[in-house]
Design an enzyme around this catalytic site. Structure first.
Site, PDB file in Angstrom:
ATOM      1  N   LYS A 167     -67.775  31.601  -4.960  1.00 40.80           N
ATOM      2  CA  LYS A 167     -67.036  32.632  -4.249  1.00 40.80           C
ATOM      3  C   LYS A 167     -67.561  34.015  -4.616  1.00 40.80           C
ATOM      4  CE  LYS A 167     -62.500  30.317  -4.135  1.00 40.80           C
ATOM      5  NZ  LYS A 167     -62.275  30.252  -2.685  1.00 40.80           N
ATOM      6  N   ARG A 179     -58.841  19.794  -0.998  1.00 38.25           N
ATOM      7  CA  ARG A 179     -58.592  18.610  -0.160  1.00 38.25           C
ATOM      8  C   ARG A 179     -59.211  17.353  -0.760  1.00 38.25           C
ATOM      9  NH1 ARG A 179     -61.386  21.476   4.854  1.00 38.25           N
ATOM     10  NH2 ARG A 179     -60.490  23.243   3.747  1.00 38.25           N
TER      11      ARG A 179
END
Ligand code: BES
Ligand code: MN
Ligand code: ZN
Length: 465
Positions: free
Chosen positions: A248, A322
């Site tokens: 990120k 996820r």
């Protein structure tokens, strides 16, 4: 802070008596009417306050007039927010005893009063070398004892969750979450890396590979005699989300210690559940790990096998939540529960869609989703339904595996939802994306910046319903 239920708040010897004023109306307090309303033309706009000394002419030293705004706009949420405002004001003044006298409120405010007071009283100052103890010691209010005591427990669980999510990632590691879970005194099983391997949790384990802090899979269980229902609550437990090799940018990474807010919520709920003793069996599940770009990190292009045998091509290592939830969902579906609810700081897309004001909710059972939305509404949270149409899976199709973990930027919250659904089997399921609501970069309404304990109120109220 101790909340004491009294018959007459204006007879209490206190530092401050808080009284409400609806916009353009009078208060029930003569001094407030004479000086604030008549002389100083205080209007009682929502959230405004007016402070007035009593110079020994009353049992309380000061009156704080609290603006409730227009009567027609007033509601339990506004009530809670206003209470929080007055509590913060009283804290600034270093008041120790505060009495509250409300008039003209036509709903039972006992729970919302308590929530507002406790949310406002929260601070995260354990790492400040100079701590200021400006907590209010005693609060007096005319309310229902039962409502106050119930909300007090929920507020305690919320503070527990907020503390965990505010805790820096250097301390709140997977092992630390496991040890906290173990200490809750429930029936708890912690699975280490090898045991997770044996269970076939290839998606969860891949995410944790890049960190020197080992993953832990946590399963807490609360049970009672003849449960009316069995549910599992799963919290995303990424103790830090650097993005992994798809790292990120600095500004996005800044708040990523909060990526275990779902786990914090589950731990918060499990921390108090025995005190409520509900006739529901509740499983609290957390797949805890860190998403780091270490030498063993999983890579884009890797193909992972989840617990249910489905294969996943890694499209982006930053779509890690996820993957951990996939295995947690498989595990939960094998427990024979009636409902599975997961909470996750899952997608930036959900935050783009709903901001910090609502969590996204989706699921495979309309009644469950609507029930959760309704429960949230009643206790002061907001859940907003997002679609789970099968078309969202189109962008997750892979040439080499059963699916990819990310695809198109568009509809990202729903795409994550349909991804998760591939790991849900024969159970009612709801997924709550709390990316926007779990952690505030600036103060908002009754909350200071930082963790909010998102989901705790709603889940507990849902379980108690
Ligand atoms: N933990 C983040 C989601 C997030 C973003 C939570 C902002 C709170 C605030 C999640 O793991 C993530 O990185 N999601 C990616 C998914 C994408 C790569 C498909 C995102 O939303 O950008
Ligand atoms: Mn991520
Ligand atoms: Zn994440």
């Amino acid at each position: 802070m101790e909340i004491k239920v009294v018959d007459n708040a204006s007879a209490v010897e206190a530092d401050i008596l808080v009284v409400n004023q609806f916009e353009g109306e009078k208060t029930t307090n003569d001094l407030a009417n004479k000086y604030a309303v008549e002389e100083d033309n205080f209007k009682g706009k929502f959230g405004e306050t007016y402070l007035l000394p009593t110079y020994g002419n009353a049992p309380y030293r000061k009156v704080l007039v609290l603006g409730f705004g227009k009567k027609e706009d007033f509601c339990p949420n506004k009530f809670r927010e206003a209470v929080a405002k007055s509590v913060k004001k009283a804290m600034q003044m270093e008041a120790k005893k505060v009495a509250f006298l409300f008039e003209g409120v036509d709903f039972d405010y006992s729970e919302q009063f308590t929530m507002g007071a406790f949310i406002a009283d929260y601070k995260f100052d354990k790492y400040k070398s100079e701590k200021k103890d400006n907590h209010i010691k005693e609060v007096f209010v005319q309310a229902s004892e039962q409502g106050v005591r119930k909300a007090e427990k929920i507020a305690t669980a919320m503070a527990f969750a907020r503390n965990l999510a505010n805790e820096p990632a250097q301390f709140a590691t997977p092992a630390e979450l496991a040890s906290i879970a173990q200490d809750l005194g429930l029936d708890t099983k912690i699975y280490d890396k090898e045991e997770c391997e044996k269970m076939g949790m290839g998606a969860f384990l891949a995410v944790g590979q890049g960190s020197i802090n080992e993953p832990k899979f946590i399963h807490m269980k609360y049970t009672c005699e003849n449960p009316k229902k069995k549910i599992a609550i799963i919290g995303k437990g990424i103790c830090f989300d650097s993005g992994g090799l798809d790292i990120k940018p600095a500004s996005s990474m800044l708040t990523m210690k909060d990526d275990m807010s779902g786990a914090a919520c589950v731990l918060g709920v499990m921390s108090i559940i025995r005190e409520f003793n509900p006739q529901v069996e509740v499983h609290g599940i957390i797949a805890a790990c860190e998403n780091m770009p270490g030498g063993k990190a999983y890579k884009p292009g890797d193909i992972l096998t989840a617990k249910n045998g489905k294969t996943i091509e890694v499209d982006n290592t930053d779509a890690e939540g996820r993957l951990t939830l996939a295995d947690a969902l498989c595990y939960a579906c094998e427990l024979g529960v009636d409902e599975v609810i997961d909470l996750a700081t899952l997608t930036g897309a959900c935050m783009v869609a709903l901001g910090t004001h609502a969590a996204g909710i989706m699921g495979n059972d309309e009644a469950l989703v609507h029930n959760l939305i309704e429960t949230a509404k009643q206790c002061g949270e907001r859940f907003w339904e997002l679609p789970l149409w099968e078309e969202y899976f189109d962008s997750l199709k892979s040439d080499v595996a059963d699916m990819k973990n990310s695809g198109s930027r568009w509809g990202g919250a729903s795409a994550a939802g349909v991804f998760l659904q591939k790991f849900v089997k024969d159970v009612k399921w709801a997924h709550i994306d709390i990316a926007g609501t779990a952690f505030l970069e600036k103060p908002q309404k009754e909350f200071i910046s930082g963790a909010t304990g998102a989901g705790v109120r709603t889940l507990l109220n849902y379980i108690l319903k």
